[in-house]
Design a protein around this motif. Structure first.
Motif, mmCIF file in Angstrom:
data_model
loop_
_atom_site.group_PDB
_atom_site.id
_atom_site.type_symbol
_atom_site.label_atom_id
_atom_site.label_comp_id
_atom_site.label_asym_id
_atom_site.label_seq_id
_atom_site.Cartn_x
_atom_site.Cartn_y
_atom_site.Cartn_z
ATOM 1 N N SER A 1 0.697 -1.217 0.065
ATOM 2 C CA SER A 1 0.189 0.079 0.109
ATOM 3 C C SER A 1 0.780 1.223 -0.062
ATOM 4 C CB SER A 1 -1.144 -0.028 1.368
ATOM 5 O OG SER A 1 -1.816 1.086 1.221
ATOM 6 N N ARG A 2 2.042 1.185 0.716
ATOM 7 C CA ARG A 2 2.923 2.597 0.692
ATOM 8 C C ARG A 2 3.373 2.780 -0.693
ATOM 9 N NH1 ARG A 2 4.326 0.693 6.115
ATOM 10 N NH2 ARG A 2 6.016 -0.402 5.433
ATOM 11 N N GLU A 3 3.570 1.802 -1.619
ATOM 12 C CA GLU A 3 4.084 2.004 -2.767
ATOM 13 C C GLU A 3 3.373 3.236 -3.471
ATOM 14 O OE1 GLU A 3 4.574 -1.580 -4.779
ATOM 15 O OE2 GLU A 3 5.988 -2.524 -3.440
ATOM 16 N N PHE A 4 1.911 3.209 -3.175
ATOM 17 C CA PHE A 4 0.980 3.946 -3.891
ATOM 18 C C PHE A 4 1.387 5.486 -3.179
ATOM 19 C CE2 PHE A 4 -2.938 6.201 -4.472
ATOM 20 C CZ PHE A 4 -3.005 6.461 -5.603
ATOM 21 N N PRO A 5 1.609 6.554 -4.213
ATOM 22 C CA PRO A 5 1.880 7.877 -3.670
ATOM 23 C C PRO A 5 0.534 8.653 -3.093
ATOM 24 C CG PRO A 5 2.118 7.830 -5.841
ATOM 25 C CD PRO A 5 1.953 6.500 -5.624
ATOM 26 N N THR A 6 0.054 8.791 -2.178
ATOM 27 C CA THR A 6 -1.286 9.554 -1.811
ATOM 28 C C THR A 6 -0.444 10.900 -2.014
ATOM 29 O OG1 THR A 6 -1.936 7.891 -0.290
ATOM 30 C CG2 THR A 6 -2.790 10.043 -0.060
ATOM 31 N N TYR A 7 -1.588 11.549 -2.281
ATOM 32 C CA TYR A 7 -1.038 13.112 -2.649
ATOM 33 C C TYR A 7 -1.744 14.182 -1.598
ATOM 34 C CZ TYR A 7 0.167 17.553 -5.368
ATOM 35 O OH TYR A 7 0.729 18.534 -5.608
ATOM 36 N N LYS A 8 -0.656 14.823 -0.844
ATOM 37 C CA LYS A 8 -1.340 15.766 0.131
ATOM 38 C C LYS A 8 -1.690 16.902 -0.209
ATOM 39 C CE LYS A 8 -2.159 16.967 4.410
ATOM 40 N NZ LYS A 8 -2.755 18.299 4.067
#
Length: 227
Positions: free
Chosen positions: A10-17
């Motif tokens: 899951s951490r491989e996907f970059p959530t955009y802040k």
């Protein structure tokens, strides 16, 4: 696969802040949503072969446009996936219900027995509806392996010390396209009991939250802030 291994994927996907702009209603524009949807599909398509008969179930009260974005992105990588919408009653008039109630009057819950289920929803806020959905799937013999949210709010904020009543289940991967502050959101399918759903962008209802506007103005200027 262990819980820790699932978390690492899951951490491989970059959530955009997203940074809150006290001078603008626009929070996330349409092109950014589409771009992040494609990024999610690029990452998640690698996981599909590991899931048994996967089915994406989206929540009709808010996630319709987001689910369409994901379906479009999957088609571009020529990946056949099944999407089904279910309905939850979230409001009594203009007042939010204490608990979301599954409504199968028009949209019956699909057969999920023995299947891997991926929840698709617009926003991770209190996550009450997500917990209700997970229970419904378990009662029907399915397993929620993943949940994907268009936007995710923090677990606490200056205005709400505890937004989530229950922690997120550790055995379910959570994917979020965007991380936002604890704001009143509308647009891209999200609404306030049917109001504001058609806006293609995600907007912040600054007119409804003047105290938050002032909070972020002062924060941006480096001034002392209070909720």
């Amino acid at each position: 696969m262990t819980v820790e291994e699932k978390r690492s994927i899951s951490r491989e996907f970059p959530t955009y802040k997203i940074e809150s702009d006290p001078e603008s209603d626009l929070l996330i524009d349409r092109s950014s949503i589409e771009r992040q949807a494609r990024q999610f599909v690029y990452h998640f398509v690698k996981e599909l072969p590991k899931l048994h008969k996967p089915i994406f179930i989206w929540l009709r009260d808010g996630a319709e446009m987001f689910s369409q974005d994901l379906q479009t992105a999957f088609k571009k990588v020529m990946q056949e996936v099944e999407f089904v919408g279910v309905n939850y009653k979230l409001y009594e008039g203009m007042v939010a219900r204490a608990q979301a109630e599954l409504d199968e009057t028009e949209f019956p819950f699909p057969d999920v027995a023995g299947r891997a289920v991926i929840l698709v929803d617009d926003v991770a806020d209190t996550i009450k509806t997500a917990h209700s959905f997970i229970g419904q799937v378990q009662e029907r013999g399915g397993t929620v392996t993943d949940a994907v949210f268009m936007v995710e709010k923090p677990e606490s904020s200056p205005w709400r010390s505890q937004i989530r009543e229950k922690p997120w289940p550790k055995n379910i991967r959570k994917w979020s396209l965007f991380a936002v502050d604890d704001l009143w959101l509308q647009g891209n399918g999200m609404d306030t009991n049917g109001i504001g759903r058609e806006d293609p962008n995600v907007i912040w209802r600054r007119d409804m939250e003047p105290q938050k506007v002032e909070y972020f103005r002062r924060k941006r200027r480096g001034l002392p802030v209070t909720a």
